[in-house]
Write a protein that holds these residues in place. Sequence first.
Motif, PDB file in Angstrom:
ATOM      1  N   PRO A  31       0.937  -1.264  -0.036  1.00 26.02           N
ATOM      2  CA  PRO A  31       0.035   0.032  -0.118  1.00 26.02           C
ATOM      3  C   PRO A  31       0.757   1.213  -0.106  1.00 26.02           C
ATOM      4  O   PRO A  31       0.414   2.234  -0.525  1.00 26.02           O
ATOM      5  N   VAL A  32       2.085   1.253   0.652  1.00 24.30           N
ATOM      6  CA  VAL A  32       2.755   2.373   0.616  1.00 24.30           C
ATOM      7  C   VAL A  32       3.504   2.588  -0.642  1.00 24.30           C
ATOM      8  O   VAL A  32       3.561   3.874  -1.141  1.00 24.30           O
ATOM      9  N   LEU A  33       3.926   1.719  -1.420  1.00 26.32           N
ATOM     10  CA  LEU A  33       4.263   1.899  -2.795  1.00 26.32           C
ATOM     11  C   LEU A  33       3.157   2.692  -3.628  1.00 26.32           C
ATOM     12  O   LEU A  33       3.354   3.337  -4.646  1.00 26.32           O
ATOM     13  N   TRP A  34       1.933   1.970  -3.491  1.00 27.27           N
ATOM     14  CA  TRP A  34       0.741   2.510  -4.257  1.00 27.27           C
ATOM     15  C   TRP A  34       0.649   3.754  -4.064  1.00 27.27           C
ATOM     16  O   TRP A  34       0.531   4.636  -4.844  1.00 27.27           O
ATOM     17  N   LEU A  35       0.360   4.063  -2.674  1.00 27.67           N
ATOM     18  CA  LEU A  35       0.433   5.559  -2.228  1.00 27.67           C
ATOM     19  C   LEU A  35       1.598   6.372  -3.059  1.00 27.67           C
ATOM     20  O   LEU A  35       1.183   7.426  -3.783  1.00 27.67           O
ATOM     21  N   ALA A  36       2.754   5.983  -3.224  1.00 31.80           N
ATOM     22  CA  ALA A  36       3.964   6.732  -3.809  1.00 31.80           C
ATOM     23  C   ALA A  36       3.574   6.814  -5.067  1.00 31.80           C
ATOM     24  O   ALA A  36       3.871   7.883  -5.677  1.00 31.80           O
ATOM     25  N   GLN A  37       3.103   5.681  -5.679  1.00 27.51           N
ATOM     26  CA  GLN A  37       3.024   5.748  -7.254  1.00 27.51           C
ATOM     27  C   GLN A  37       1.829   6.812  -7.707  1.00 27.51           C
ATOM     28  O   GLN A  37       2.008   7.448  -8.535  1.00 27.51           O
ATOM     29  N   THR A  38       0.884   6.564  -6.775  1.00 35.46           N
ATOM     30  CA  THR A  38      -0.076   7.542  -7.048  1.00 35.46           C
ATOM     31  C   THR A  38       0.266   8.842  -7.000  1.00 35.46           C
ATOM     32  O   THR A  38      -0.149   9.828  -7.696  1.00 35.46           O
ATOM     33  N   LYS A  39       1.220   9.217  -6.196  1.00 38.13           N
ATOM     34  CA  LYS A  39       1.655  10.654  -6.129  1.00 38.13           C
ATOM     35  C   LYS A  39       2.850  11.048  -7.094  1.00 38.13           C
ATOM     36  O   LYS A  39       2.490  12.016  -7.619  1.00 38.13           O
ATOM     37  N   PHE A  40       3.599  10.252  -7.298  1.00 35.66           N
ATOM     38  CA  PHE A  40       4.753  10.611  -8.182  1.00 35.66           C
ATOM     39  C   PHE A  40       4.588  10.023  -9.486  1.00 35.66           C
ATOM     40  O   PHE A  40       5.286  10.521 -10.413  1.00 35.66           O
ATOM     41  N   GLY A  41       3.565   9.253  -9.832  1.00 37.51           N
ATOM     42  CA  GLY A  41       3.374   8.632 -11.180  1.00 37.51           C
ATOM     43  C   GLY A  41       4.322   7.429 -11.460  1.00 37.51           C
ATOM     44  O   GLY A  41       4.185   6.718 -12.648  1.00 37.51           O
ATOM     45  N   HIS A  42       5.248   7.138 -10.657  1.00 35.35           N
ATOM     46  CA  HIS A  42       6.002   5.842 -10.832  1.00 35.35           C
ATOM     47  C   HIS A  42       6.967   5.613  -9.477  1.00 35.35           C
ATOM     48  O   HIS A  42       6.540   6.612  -8.596  1.00 35.35           O
ATOM     49  N   VAL A  43       7.318   4.346  -9.707  1.00 27.04           N
ATOM     50  CA  VAL A  43       8.064   4.000  -8.248  1.00 27.04           C
ATOM     51  C   VAL A  43       9.767   4.001  -8.708  1.00 27.04           C
ATOM     52  O   VAL A  43      10.119   2.694  -8.575  1.00 27.04           O
ATOM     53  N   GLU A  44      10.271   4.822  -9.372  1.00 26.58           N
ATOM     54  CA  GLU A  44      11.840   4.770  -9.715  1.00 26.58           C
ATOM     55  C   GLU A  44      12.555   4.397  -8.725  1.00 26.58           C
ATOM     56  O   GLU A  44      12.240   4.703  -7.300  1.00 26.58           O
TER      57      GLU A  44
END
Length: 184
Positions: A31-44
Motif C-alpha cells: 500500500p505504501v508503494l501504491w500511495l507513492a506511485q499515485t503521488k509521483f506517477g512511478h516508483v523509480e
Amino acid sequence: MSETYEFTKEELAEIEKIKAKYPDKKPPVMPVLWLAQTKFGHVEPEVQQLVARTLDLPASHVYGVVTFYTQYYGERKGKFVFDVCTTLTCQICGGYDILHHLEDRLGIKAGETTEDGMFSIQSVECLGACGYAPMMQITNGVYCNNLTTDKVDKIIDDLKAGNMPEFDQIPFPQHHEDESKTKG
Ligand code: FES
C-alpha cells in the motif's frame, strides 16, 4: 539534476495508519508503494529508497516487490499504459495479434514508451478476465475486453482525443432462484 522525493506530513500520517494494520514491517510495503506511485506517477529507484527509509526496510525488499508486480512502475511510463494480457486464454484468442497491432500503431515495442510520453505498452500475465479474452487494462484501471484491432484503434483515437474508455464491466453469473429450488 535528480528530483527529491518526500512524503508530506499528511501522507506520513496516512502511512502510520497503514502500518498500524499489520503485525510487522514488510506487509505495508505494497500500500505504501501504491500511495507513492499515485503521488509521483512511478516508483523509480529514488522513490523505492524513500519507501524503504520510511518503512525502515532494506531497499532490496522494496525493489523485489516493485519488480515482481507489473502494476508498479519501476521506471517512468507514458500517460496511458496498455497492459496487454498474453497469458494462455488471451494468447489463444489473439492476444499477441492485439499486442503487435498496438506496437505497429504506436511505433514502439512492449516495454517501451512513445516519444511524446503518451503511451506505454506492457505484455502482462492473466488479469482475471479470461472469459472476455483477448483483453487489456489501461493504466491499472480500465479493462477493455473482447478486443479486436478495430476496437484497439478506437481506444487509441479516443485517448488521443482525451476520452478514457468506459470500464468494460464483467457481469457475475446470475443466480437463478428457481433452479436452486429444483436442485434442493
Ligand atoms: S488469460 Fe488473459 S485475462 Fe486471463
